[in-house]
Write a protein that holds these residues in place. Structure first.
Motif, PDB file in Angstrom:
ATOM      1  N   TRP A  27      36.126  56.882  35.090  1.00 27.38           N
ATOM      2  CA  TRP A  27      34.955  57.459  35.751  1.00 27.38           C
ATOM      3  C   TRP A  27      34.175  56.385  36.509  1.00 27.38           C
ATOM      4  O   TRP A  27      33.712  56.614  37.631  1.00 27.38           O
ATOM      5  CB  TRP A  27      34.048  58.115  34.700  1.00 27.38           C
ATOM      6  N   PHE A  28      34.026  55.217  35.890  1.00 29.02           N
ATOM      7  CA  PHE A  28      33.247  54.138  36.485  1.00 29.02           C
ATOM      8  C   PHE A  28      33.843  53.714  37.830  1.00 29.02           C
ATOM      9  O   PHE A  28      33.107  53.513  38.816  1.00 29.02           O
ATOM     10  CB  PHE A  28      33.218  52.962  35.506  1.00 29.02           C
ATOM     11  N   GLN A  29      35.159  53.592  37.894  1.00 30.60           N
ATOM     12  CA  GLN A  29      35.795  53.156  39.141  1.00 30.60           C
ATOM     13  C   GLN A  29      35.627  54.198  40.248  1.00 30.60           C
ATOM     14  O   GLN A  29      35.336  53.858  41.397  1.00 30.60           O
ATOM     15  CB  GLN A  29      37.274  52.863  38.892  1.00 30.60           C
ATOM     16  N   SER A  30      35.792  55.460  39.915  1.00 30.08           N
ATOM     17  CA  SER A  30      35.626  56.490  40.946  1.00 30.08           C
ATOM     18  C   SER A  30      34.168  56.603  41.388  1.00 30.08           C
ATOM     19  O   SER A  30      33.877  56.815  42.581  1.00 30.08           O
ATOM     20  CB  SER A  30      36.121  57.849  40.423  1.00 30.08           C
ATOM     21  N   HIS A  31      33.230  56.422  40.470  1.00 31.44           N
ATOM     22  CA  HIS A  31      31.814  56.492  40.831  1.00 31.44           C
ATOM     23  C   HIS A  31      31.424  55.308  41.718  1.00 31.44           C
ATOM     24  O   HIS A  31      30.629  55.452  42.652  1.00 31.44           O
ATOM     25  CB  HIS A  31      30.966  56.526  39.563  1.00 31.44           C
ATOM     26  N   LEU A  32      31.995  54.131  41.440  1.00 33.06           N
ATOM     27  CA  LEU A  32      31.730  52.975  42.292  1.00 33.06           C
ATOM     28  C   LEU A  32      32.257  53.203  43.708  1.00 33.06           C
ATOM     29  O   LEU A  32      31.612  52.809  44.690  1.00 33.06           O
ATOM     30  CB  LEU A  32      32.373  51.724  41.687  1.00 33.06           C
ATOM     31  N   GLN A  33      33.423  53.800  43.822  1.00 35.33           N
ATOM     32  CA  GLN A  33      33.987  54.063  45.151  1.00 35.33           C
ATOM     33  C   GLN A  33      33.064  54.972  45.950  1.00 35.33           C
ATOM     34  O   GLN A  33      32.811  54.734  47.141  1.00 35.33           O
ATOM     35  CB  GLN A  33      35.374  54.707  45.017  1.00 35.33           C
TER      36      GLN A  33
ATOM     37  N   THR B 182      28.481  55.062  50.248  1.00 34.42           N
ATOM     38  CA  THR B 182      27.100  55.339  50.638  1.00 34.42           C
ATOM     39  C   THR B 182      26.433  54.134  51.290  1.00 34.42           C
ATOM     40  O   THR B 182      25.667  54.275  52.249  1.00 34.42           O
ATOM     41  CB  THR B 182      26.290  55.782  49.407  1.00 34.42           C
ATOM     42  N   VAL B 183      26.725  52.930  50.791  1.00 35.23           N
ATOM     43  CA  VAL B 183      26.016  51.735  51.266  1.00 35.23           C
ATOM     44  C   VAL B 183      26.846  50.891  52.229  1.00 35.23           C
ATOM     45  O   VAL B 183      26.346  49.888  52.748  1.00 35.23           O
ATOM     46  CB  VAL B 183      25.577  50.865  50.071  1.00 35.23           C
ATOM     47  N   ARG B 184      28.095  51.268  52.474  1.00 31.60           N
ATOM     48  CA  ARG B 184      28.958  50.408  53.284  1.00 31.60           C
ATOM     49  C   ARG B 184      28.387  50.198  54.687  1.00 31.60           C
ATOM     50  O   ARG B 184      28.425  49.089  55.236  1.00 31.60           O
ATOM     51  CB  ARG B 184      30.357  51.017  53.390  1.00 31.60           C
ATOM     52  N   TYR B 185      27.837  51.243  55.286  1.00 30.06           N
ATOM     53  CA  TYR B 185      27.333  51.116  56.649  1.00 30.06           C
ATOM     54  C   TYR B 185      26.149  50.163  56.716  1.00 30.06           C
ATOM     55  O   TYR B 185      26.041  49.342  57.633  1.00 30.06           O
ATOM     56  CB  TYR B 185      26.933  52.492  57.182  1.00 30.06           C
ATOM     57  N   SER B 186      25.257  50.221  55.710  1.00 28.81           N
ATOM     58  CA  SER B 186      24.078  49.343  55.725  1.00 28.81           C
ATOM     59  C   SER B 186      24.453  47.888  55.488  1.00 28.81           C
ATOM     60  O   SER B 186      23.683  46.986  55.820  1.00 28.81           O
ATOM     61  CB  SER B 186      23.071  49.802  54.670  1.00 28.81           C
TER      62      SER B 186
ATOM     63  N   THR C  92      34.827  45.406  50.030  1.00 31.36           N
ATOM     64  CA  THR C  92      35.904  46.294  49.595  1.00 31.36           C
ATOM     65  C   THR C  92      35.935  46.299  48.073  1.00 31.36           C
ATOM     66  O   THR C  92      35.497  45.339  47.422  1.00 31.36           O
ATOM     67  CB  THR C  92      37.274  45.835  50.135  1.00 31.36           C
ATOM     68  N   LEU C  93      36.459  47.374  47.504  1.00 28.04           N
ATOM     69  CA  LEU C  93      36.536  47.529  46.053  1.00 28.04           C
ATOM     70  C   LEU C  93      37.992  47.714  45.663  1.00 28.04           C
ATOM     71  O   LEU C  93      38.666  48.609  46.171  1.00 28.04           O
ATOM     72  CB  LEU C  93      35.698  48.719  45.592  1.00 28.04           C
ATOM     73  N   THR C  94      38.461  46.868  44.767  1.00 29.40           N
ATOM     74  CA  THR C  94      39.835  46.948  44.280  1.00 29.40           C
ATOM     75  C   THR C  94      39.818  47.490  42.859  1.00 29.40           C
ATOM     76  O   THR C  94      39.306  46.819  41.951  1.00 29.40           O
ATOM     77  CB  THR C  94      40.513  45.570  44.297  1.00 29.40           C
TER      78      THR C  94
END
Length: 535
Positions: free
Chosen positions: A254-260, A265-269, A277-279
């Protein structure tokens, strides 16, 4: 890319000499092309002063090289030592080796405080925005009536060597705990597996967390609570011996999918400051956030950084359960778990807050100029030197046995035996202090001492770090090296001794501004070298 700014004299003097020589040549070329107009009066050679400067610079460089060669020739070397000689401190009383050790520390080990500070601030800003976005998103869609879902607590905790002032080489990797908020109806009952019968040593530091029904008012039924918590239990728990236990595997997924989703949400800012990037780490490692500098970022600390984001459940008093637990050794597969115990329910414990308090407590009682953290950094560097020349399997085994956490525990154990780093830990005794750590580590590998976890061990450091949760106070002592068989520990002890005895050669070969890499050996010779304890 180096993170420590020093003037490399071995490059500077040849560069200056070559530049002056080029200027002399250019002068003569221009003078020849100028014909009679460039002829100096009375036939005096106008290029002599410049040529004289170039010759003097060349002589200075030659003298420096000769001085370096003489110093290297008369430094105490290790070939005089027997292959399996005992520890001896007489070599560290000689100034030559102290110079080598200090030079290696300055050029290869020490981090620039400026770069480290910038890196930590950058990580803090990026992770802070990501965690705040994750808290604002909540976890919709996972559980009907999302009040029973997990959520980010909204803060994060920076742990590891970068925040304890003993990180070495590059500030390019960090560990961050992300605390999770449990639903109000959910209460956990953690339990250590240290007393579990027929359990492999690799799992004795793990915990399990059963769901616990809250105290019910008179006349209330426990079945009502179970019915209310059923959505949460179905999404995040597994059955262990007839009770529902919080699953580290399901929480990590759950934690990994929630982080993605939060990162989207914040990538553009973040695009104007860095590329992020998130691995995913799968089920065996936490996810890693990669922070890459932008092309438009002209700051002085343009480093690529990897941040491990570790989901954590707060037990109280600054102690957290983390997912996943430390990976087991190949010699301790999950099939060795006792009947009824499931691998998905295993959690690791993180006592970084207690260890930071312990280091602060030692610092308050340390003598001015104590070098114990510098010794820890050099001990890590010694481990890295010992890994050179090994094949990947042998290097992995060497790194597992002498992990950074094991080395930090060695330092804490030696300091706690003395009460505080008082007399004898001054900068001028750096070599002897480092030798004491190496000798204690070797004794632990040879089972002459037991290396207990500094918080979970018997007597531990509970008085110095403050109160601990009940689950930790009642936990069995954890031997950090018990998971390794005797043969592997003996090989590691032999290699540690051999690396220590050959330290002057290794420092000359790999230390200082000029890095001379050795030619790789054949695979068979590298493996044989590990078995014989040769670095």
């Amino acid at each position: 890319m180096s993170v420590h700014y020093t003037l490399n004299l071995r490059v500077f003097w040849p560069l200056v000499t070559g530049l002056c020589t080029a200027l002399v040549c250019l002068y003569h070329v221009l003078r020849g092309s100028g014909g009679a107009r460039a002829e100096p009066p009375d036939g005096v050679d106008g290029g002599f002063p410049l040529l004289k400067v170039a010759v003097l610079l060349l002589l200075s460089y030659v003298l420096l090289r000769c001085r370096h060669a003489v110093r290297q020739r008369f430094l105490p070397g290790s070939p005089r030592l027997g292959r399996h000689a005992a520890f001896s401190s007489r070599h560290f009383g000689e100034p030559g080796l102290s110079i080598l050790l200090e030079s290696y520390y300055e050029h290869e080990v020490r981090l620039s405080p400026h770069v480290l500070g910038h890196s930590k601030a950058h990580v803090s800003r990026i992770v802070g925005e990501l965690v705040r976005a994750g808290r604002a998103r909540g976890s919709p869609g996972l559980i009907p009536g999302g009040a029973l879902a997990l959520a980010f607590r909204g803060d994060f905790i920076q742990v590891g060597s970068a925040y304890e002032q003993h990180k070495i080489r590059r500030p390019d990797s960090f560990d961050v705990l992300v605390p999770l908020r449990l639903p109000p109806l959910v209460t956990l009952e953690p339990r250590s597996l240290g007393e579990e019968p027929v359990l492999a040593p690799a799992f004795r530091g793990c915990f399990v967390c059963a769901l616990k029904a809250p105290p019910s008012p008179l006349g209330a039924s426990g079945g009502h609570w179970l019915r209310d918590c059923k959505p949460f239990a179905d999404a995040f728990c597994v059955d262990v011996r007839g009770r529902r236990h919080l699953s580290a595997t399901l929480v990590l997924r759950w934690f990994q999918s929630h982080l993605q989703r939060s990162l989207a949400t914040v990538r553009y800012s973040l695009e104007g400051r860095c590329r992020v990037t998130l691995t995913p780490g799968g089920l065996e490692q936490p996810p890693t956030l990669h922070i890459l500098p932008c092309r438009t970022d002209y700051g002085c600390c343009r480093l690529s950084m990897a941040v491990r984001l570790i989901p954590a459940v707060h037990l109280g008093d600054g102690v957290f359960l983390v997912a996943p637990p430390p990976p087991p050794l190949p010699s301790a597969p999950l099939l060795e778990l006792p009947e009824g115990l499931r691998a998905e329910a295993l959690w690791g414990v993180n006592t970084a807050r207690q260890e930071q308090k312990l280091l602060s407590w030692l610092q308050e009682r340390a003598a001015p100029g104590a070098c114990y953290l510098k010794c820890l950094q050099l001990l890590k560097a010694l481990r890295d030197l010992g890994a050179r020349g090994l094949d990947s399997a042998a290097a992995t085994q060497w790194g597992r046995i002498l992990s950074s956490y094991v080395l930090k525990t060695v330092l804490l154990a030696v300091l706690l035996r003395k009460g505080a780093p008082g007399q004898g830990w001054e900068e001028e005794h750096l070599g002897k202090c480092l030798e004491e750590l190496v000798q204690f580590l070797r004794d632990c590998l040879l089972r002459r001492h037991t290396l207990f976890h500094c918080v979970l061990g018997p007597g531990g450091a509970a008085a110095e770090v403050g109160p601990l949760p009940k689950a930790l106070r009642e936990a069995a002592p954890v031997d950090l090296l018990a998971a390794f068989d005797g043969h592997a520990r003996e090989l590691a002890a032999a290699r540690l001794l051999s690396t220590w005895q050959r330290l002057p050669q290794l420092l000359r070969a790999y230390g200082g501004p000029r890095y001379l890499a050795r030619c790789p050996l054949p695979r068979s010779q590298r493996t044989q070298g590990f078995l014989e304890g040769e670095p």
